[in-house]
Every structure is written in C-alpha cells, then in structure tokens.
Design an enzyme around this catalytic site. Structure first.
Site, short mmCIF file in Angstrom:
data_model
loop_
_atom_site.label_atom_id
_atom_site.label_comp_id
_atom_site.label_asym_id
_atom_site.label_seq_id
_atom_site.Cartn_x
_atom_site.Cartn_y
_atom_site.Cartn_z
N HIS A 45 4.29 -2.87 49.71
CA HIS A 45 4.21 -2.61 48.38
C HIS A 45 4.79 -3.60 47.59
O HIS A 45 5.81 -4.07 48.01
CB HIS A 45 4.18 -1.14 48.10
CG HIS A 45 5.71 -0.66 48.19
ND1 HIS A 45 6.16 -0.47 49.39
CD2 HIS A 45 6.73 -0.62 47.27
CE1 HIS A 45 7.59 -0.07 49.27
NE2 HIS A 45 8.01 -0.40 48.13
N THR A 57 0.80 -14.28 53.23
CA THR A 57 0.22 -13.57 52.16
C THR A 57 -1.36 -13.67 52.39
O THR A 57 -1.92 -12.69 51.42
CB THR A 57 0.49 -14.32 50.81
OG1 THR A 57 -0.27 -15.72 50.93
CG2 THR A 57 1.93 -14.67 50.48
N LYS A 58 -1.96 -14.06 53.16
CA LYS A 58 -3.49 -14.02 53.42
C LYS A 58 -3.61 -13.70 55.15
O LYS A 58 -2.94 -13.91 55.97
CB LYS A 58 -4.09 -15.21 53.11
CG LYS A 58 -4.14 -15.53 51.75
CD LYS A 58 -4.79 -16.68 51.33
CE LYS A 58 -4.71 -17.12 49.82
NZ LYS A 58 -4.92 -18.27 49.10
#
Length: 168
Positions: free
Chosen positions: A72, A129-130
C-alpha cells in the site's frame, strides 16, 4: 487482518535469529498470515511484510535478504491533510502474487498490484512496479526484462559442471 505491532516485532525477531531460509519459510507458513503460502519455499529476508494477507506465495519461491513488499501507499494521508483538496481519500492497496518457481533477489522492492512468474527471476536491487511475465528475468529501477529464466538456468548449469570438473 491487522496484526499488532508487538506481533510484528516478534516475527521480525524470529526471522533475524534464524540463518536458515527454509526454516524461516516454514515459520511464516505456520503463522497462516499470508493469503497463500505454498510448499518448498525459502525466505531469507528479515523484513516483515505489512498486510501479509495481501501476499500470495506459491510453491518453490525463493526470497533473498532484505526484500521489501509494498502492499500500500500513504497518499491518502497527504491528500486528506491538504486543505486545498476536497473529498475523503482512502488507502490504496493491492495484492502481490509470487507464482511457482520465482526468485526475488536481495534488496528488491515489490510494489502493490504486481504478479511475478511463474518461472521468473527478479535481479537484486530491482524495483518491480509491473507484472513480470512467465519465464522472464527482470532487473533495474523500474524493473525491465533483461533475460529469460531458461537462459539463466543453462548458464548456472554450465557453471556448476565446470566447477565440479575443476574440483576433480
């Protein structure tokens, strides 16, 4: 499921005193705090992930030292405290999935909403990040495909054969 700060400290202590990644993985599995935690895993990291219920670790996953799982962000606090913005912002979070036969290199960061593998390798110090495609090796910040799982396996096999031959 939120676990207390005290429980997280105890988990971190237990992870820091054991030098055996397989025992650490067995301990984490026994806590039943992850969304899923498969078999034959290795967990060398001493970092205790927040929101473990958002992390799925399938089978034969190897996590090196000091890997950080970011489930998060805290942008809601920034936006909620900004007097120039209106509205009520909520916490943004996402699941992380490590499929079968995945290796996460030391000091990597895995961001929320990411799925890795199966048969994937994340190089040390990478920021993922992907999603990482099946059979890919990724590295860098942000992580990009730099090779294939099978190529790395073949190189390591050749190294192992040459090492064994030199020891004879």
């Amino acid at each position: 499921m939120n676990i207390s700060w005290k429980k997280k400290q105890w988990i971190a202590f237990r992870l820091s005193i054991s030098g055996n990644g397989r025992k650490k993985a067995q301990y984490l599995k026994s806590l039943n705090l992850f969304k899923e935690f498969g078999e034959n895993n290795f967990w060398y990291s001493r970092v205790v992930p927040t929101d473990m219920e958002l992390i799925s670790v399938h089978n034969n996953v190897k996590v090196a030292t000091d890997v950080y799982f970011c489930t998060h962000d805290v942008l809601q606090d920034l936006f909620n405290d900004d007097p120039n913005l209106g509205g009520e912002y909520t916490r943004y979070s996402g699941e992380i999935v490590l499929y079968d036969n995945v290796f996460i290199g030391a000091k990597s960061t895995i961001m929320y909403g990411v799925k890795i593998g199966p048969n994937a390798i994340v190089a040390a110090n990478s920021v993922v990040t992907k999603d990482v495609p099946e059979g890919a090796v990724v590295g860098g910040n942000p992580a990009k495909v730099i090779g294939t799982y099978n190529d790395v396996a073949e190189k390591r096999l050749q190294y192992s054969k040459s090492k064994c031959a030199s020891e004879e």
